[in-house]
Design a protein around this motif. Structure first.
Motif, PDB file in Angstrom:
ATOM      1  N   PRO A 130       6.809   7.343   2.777  1.00 12.22           N
ATOM      2  CA  PRO A 130       8.059   7.892   2.242  1.00 12.22           C
ATOM      3  C   PRO A 130       8.963   6.804   1.682  1.00 12.22           C
ATOM      4  CG  PRO A 130       8.186   7.756   4.618  1.00 12.22           C
ATOM      5  CD  PRO A 130       6.795   7.289   4.240  1.00 12.22           C
ATOM      6  N   SER A 131       8.603   5.547   1.986  1.00  9.44           N
ATOM      7  CA  SER A 131       9.337   4.367   1.528  1.00  9.44           C
ATOM      8  C   SER A 131       8.457   3.153   1.788  1.00  9.44           C
ATOM      9  CB  SER A 131      10.657   4.226   2.302  1.00  9.44           C
ATOM     10  OG  SER A 131      11.139   2.893   2.250  1.00  9.44           O
ATOM     11  N   PRO A 132       8.546   2.107   0.952  1.00  7.95           N
ATOM     12  CA  PRO A 132       7.751   0.907   1.216  1.00  7.95           C
ATOM     13  C   PRO A 132       8.342   0.004   2.295  1.00  7.95           C
ATOM     14  CG  PRO A 132       9.035   0.584  -0.775  1.00  7.95           C
ATOM     15  CD  PRO A 132       9.277   2.014  -0.334  1.00  7.95           C
ATOM     16  N   GLU A 133       9.409   0.435   2.942  1.00  5.69           N
ATOM     17  CA  GLU A 133      10.119  -0.387   3.925  1.00  5.69           C
ATOM     18  C   GLU A 133       9.195  -0.966   4.989  1.00  5.69           C
ATOM     19  OE1 GLU A 133      13.653   0.247   7.313  1.00  5.69           O
ATOM     20  OE2 GLU A 133      13.005   1.912   6.041  1.00  5.69           O
ATOM     21  N   PRO A 144       0.799  -1.226   0.000  1.00  7.20           N
ATOM     22  CA  PRO A 144       0.000   0.000   0.000  1.00  7.20           C
ATOM     23  C   PRO A 144       0.836   1.281   0.000  1.00  7.20           C
ATOM     24  CG  PRO A 144      -0.827  -1.575   1.619  1.00  7.20           C
ATOM     25  CD  PRO A 144       0.490  -2.100   1.148  1.00  7.20           C
ATOM     26  N   LEU A 145       0.288   2.311  -0.621  1.00 14.02           N
ATOM     27  CA  LEU A 145       0.881   3.641  -0.550  1.00 14.02           C
ATOM     28  C   LEU A 145       0.368   4.408   0.662  1.00 14.02           C
ATOM     29  CD1 LEU A 145       0.766   4.798  -4.296  1.00 14.02           C
ATOM     30  CD2 LEU A 145       2.573   3.566  -3.083  1.00 14.02           C
ATOM     31  N   LEU A 146      -0.811   4.030   1.155  1.00 15.90           N
ATOM     32  CA  LEU A 146      -1.375   4.610   2.367  1.00 15.90           C
ATOM     33  C   LEU A 146      -1.081   3.698   3.539  1.00 15.90           C
ATOM     34  CD1 LEU A 146      -4.910   5.690   1.090  1.00 15.90           C
ATOM     35  CD2 LEU A 146      -3.010   7.203   1.653  1.00 15.90           C
ATOM     36  N   SER A 147      -0.647   4.280   4.651  1.00 14.71           N
ATOM     37  CA  SER A 147      -0.329   3.468   5.820  1.00 14.71           C
ATOM     38  C   SER A 147      -0.929   4.109   7.071  1.00 14.71           C
ATOM     39  CB  SER A 147       1.195   3.340   5.985  1.00 14.71           C
ATOM     40  OG  SER A 147       1.507   2.492   7.072  1.00 14.71           O
ATOM     41  N   SER A 166      13.737 -12.965  -0.794  1.00 12.72           N
ATOM     42  CA  SER A 166      14.247 -11.743  -1.407  1.00 12.72           C
ATOM     43  C   SER A 166      13.131 -11.100  -2.222  1.00 12.72           C
ATOM     44  CB  SER A 166      15.439 -12.067  -2.308  1.00 12.72           C
ATOM     45  OG  SER A 166      16.510 -12.604  -1.560  1.00 12.72           O
ATOM     46  N   LEU A 167      13.033  -9.784  -2.164  1.00 12.95           N
ATOM     47  CA  LEU A 167      11.945  -9.115  -2.857  1.00 12.95           C
ATOM     48  C   LEU A 167      12.350  -7.710  -3.266  1.00 12.95           C
ATOM     49  CD1 LEU A 167       9.137  -8.164  -0.288  1.00 12.95           C
ATOM     50  CD2 LEU A 167      11.417  -8.863   0.376  1.00 12.95           C
ATOM     51  N   TYR A 168      11.625  -7.181  -4.243  1.00  9.81           N
ATOM     52  CA  TYR A 168      11.870  -5.815  -4.704  1.00  9.81           C
ATOM     53  C   TYR A 168      10.536  -5.147  -4.997  1.00  9.81           C
ATOM     54  CZ  TYR A 168      10.753  -6.778  -9.647  1.00  9.81           C
ATOM     55  OH  TYR A 168      10.106  -7.094 -10.821  1.00  9.81           O
ATOM     56  N   GLN A 169      10.582  -3.829  -5.106  1.00  3.92           N
ATOM     57  CA  GLN A 169       9.374  -3.082  -5.432  1.00  3.92           C
ATOM     58  C   GLN A 169       9.758  -1.782  -6.130  1.00  3.92           C
ATOM     59  OE1 GLN A 169       5.127  -1.770  -3.430  1.00  3.92           O
ATOM     60  NE2 GLN A 169       6.759  -2.429  -2.085  1.00  3.92           N
ATOM     61  N   ILE A 170       9.006  -1.421  -7.151  1.00  8.10           N
ATOM     62  CA  ILE A 170       9.104  -0.119  -7.793  1.00  8.10           C
ATOM     63  C   ILE A 170       7.779   0.575  -7.534  1.00  8.10           C
ATOM     64  CG2 ILE A 170       9.321   1.113  -9.979  1.00  8.10           C
ATOM     65  CD1 ILE A 170      10.991  -1.264 -11.000  1.00  8.10           C
TER      66      ILE A 170
END
Length: 336
Positions: free
Chosen positions: A67-70, A31-34, A83-87
């Motif tokens: 501010p980050s998907p962390e 999600p972009l909203l947290s 292992s994973l990635y995200q754009i």
């Protein structure tokens, strides 16, 4: 709008995905909203709210743009150990727009199991090699970019600020402030060691970083709080940042996996954030629990996996690869 830019931007993003897909990284979609965020006193965020349908008794619920998907990606790592990635789009408030900043930007973030920060640097070199050697119109050649130059933060301060970073820091803020004044800076009273270090780095060190090839600044001081593991000896963190052509592109840690250390970080940074931030946000006081050992199907306890993460500003990388002078030159719709 530059159609050539759009084709080149799409090509670089597609090739970045291909790089991680071929290495069997899971592409995350979070999600972009947290409802809460990791407290980071160095940045401000955007606040919004969910409004329930008219007539509903559900109260308005605050959310924050990430501010980050962390915060989400580490939950996936805790659950699935892969292992994973995200754009994805990320958002940072209170920063100027222009040459290197946009309040909305594109982040590439990737976490690799059983790697440390030095392993992640080699992986990032491989990513750059793949992007530079691929068909396209990238004006930068691999011979001009690889291998990355490596230098420690202590070496940078010795070379361009002219003093021993850790010896001075251990003497306290007054000694750091004296070095700042010697360099022609005018630090306001009351700054702590970390703030004085940051002042000197930004004004006396960073402008001197050589621009010709990517520069990995290694081993950041442990007195600057972050969620990286401490190096043996405790003076430094297992952390690097990547610069190229004077542009900060990426930040990497050997990730802190000790739940008590994460809890201490959240408590300390959360107090500062709630007191000093322009946009306070909720903090999950139980987030540290995702780092506790979990029982697998066999009944064995498995700790949070050893891993390393990299956060890379994709718009900035595209800007440099395409020879543009500002981040606006890499964005389809710059905010300006």
């Amino acid at each position: 709008m530059d159609i050539e830019l759009l084709w080149e931007r799409a090509r670089i993003i597609r090739q970045t995905r291909d790089f991680f897909d071929r290495r069997n990284y899971l592409e995350a979609d979070t999600p972009l909203l947290s409802p809460d965020l990791i407290p980071e006193t160095c940045l401000e965020v955007f606040e919004t709210a969910y409004l329930a349908p008219e007539g509903s008794r559900r109260p308005q619920q605050p959310f924050w743009l990430i501010p980050s998907p962390e915060i989400w990606m580490k939950k996936l790592i805790a659950e699935h150990r892969t292992s994973l990635y995200q754009i994805c789009k990320c958002f940072r408030n209170g920063e100027s727009t222009g040459r290197l900043h946009s309040p909305e930007f594109t982040m590439l973030e990737y976490y690799t199991m059983n790697m440390d920060y030095k392993d992640s640097l080699l992986l990032t070199e491989e990513l750059f090699a793949a992007l530079l050697d691929s068909p396209g119109h990238t004006p930068v050649s691999s011979t001009a970019a690889l291998p990355f130059t490596r230098i420690t933060m202590a070496e940078l301060f010795s070379r361009w600020a002219g003093f021993d970073l850790y010896g001075t820091a251990e003497q306290g803020p007054q000694a750091m402030a004296a070095e700042a004044r010697r360099l022609g800076l005018d630090p306001p009273p009351g700054l702590d060691t970390a703030a004085l270090y940051d002042l000197i780095f930004i004004h006396a060190v960073e402008p001197n970083l050589p621009p010709d090839r990517p520069l990995a600044v290694m081993d950041y001081p442990a007195f600057v709080p972050c969620l990286a593991k401490k190096s043996p000896g405790g003076r430094t963190m297992e952390r690097w940042e990547l610069y190229w052509q004077g542009v900060e592109l990426a930040n990497c840690y050997s990730e802190e996996t000790d739940p008590e250390a994460v809890q201490r970080y959240f408590a300390a940074e959360g107090k500062i954030k709630s007191r000093e931030s322009l946009v306070p946000h909720a903090i999950d006081e139980n987030y540290w629990k995702i780092f506790l050992p979990r029982t697998d199907v066999s009944g064995a306890e498995r700790p949070f996996p050893r891993c390393s993460g990299v956060a890379l500003g994709l718009d900035r990388l595209i800007m440099v690869l395409l020879g543009r002078s500002t981040i606006d030159g890499a964005l389809p719709f710059p905010m300006g």
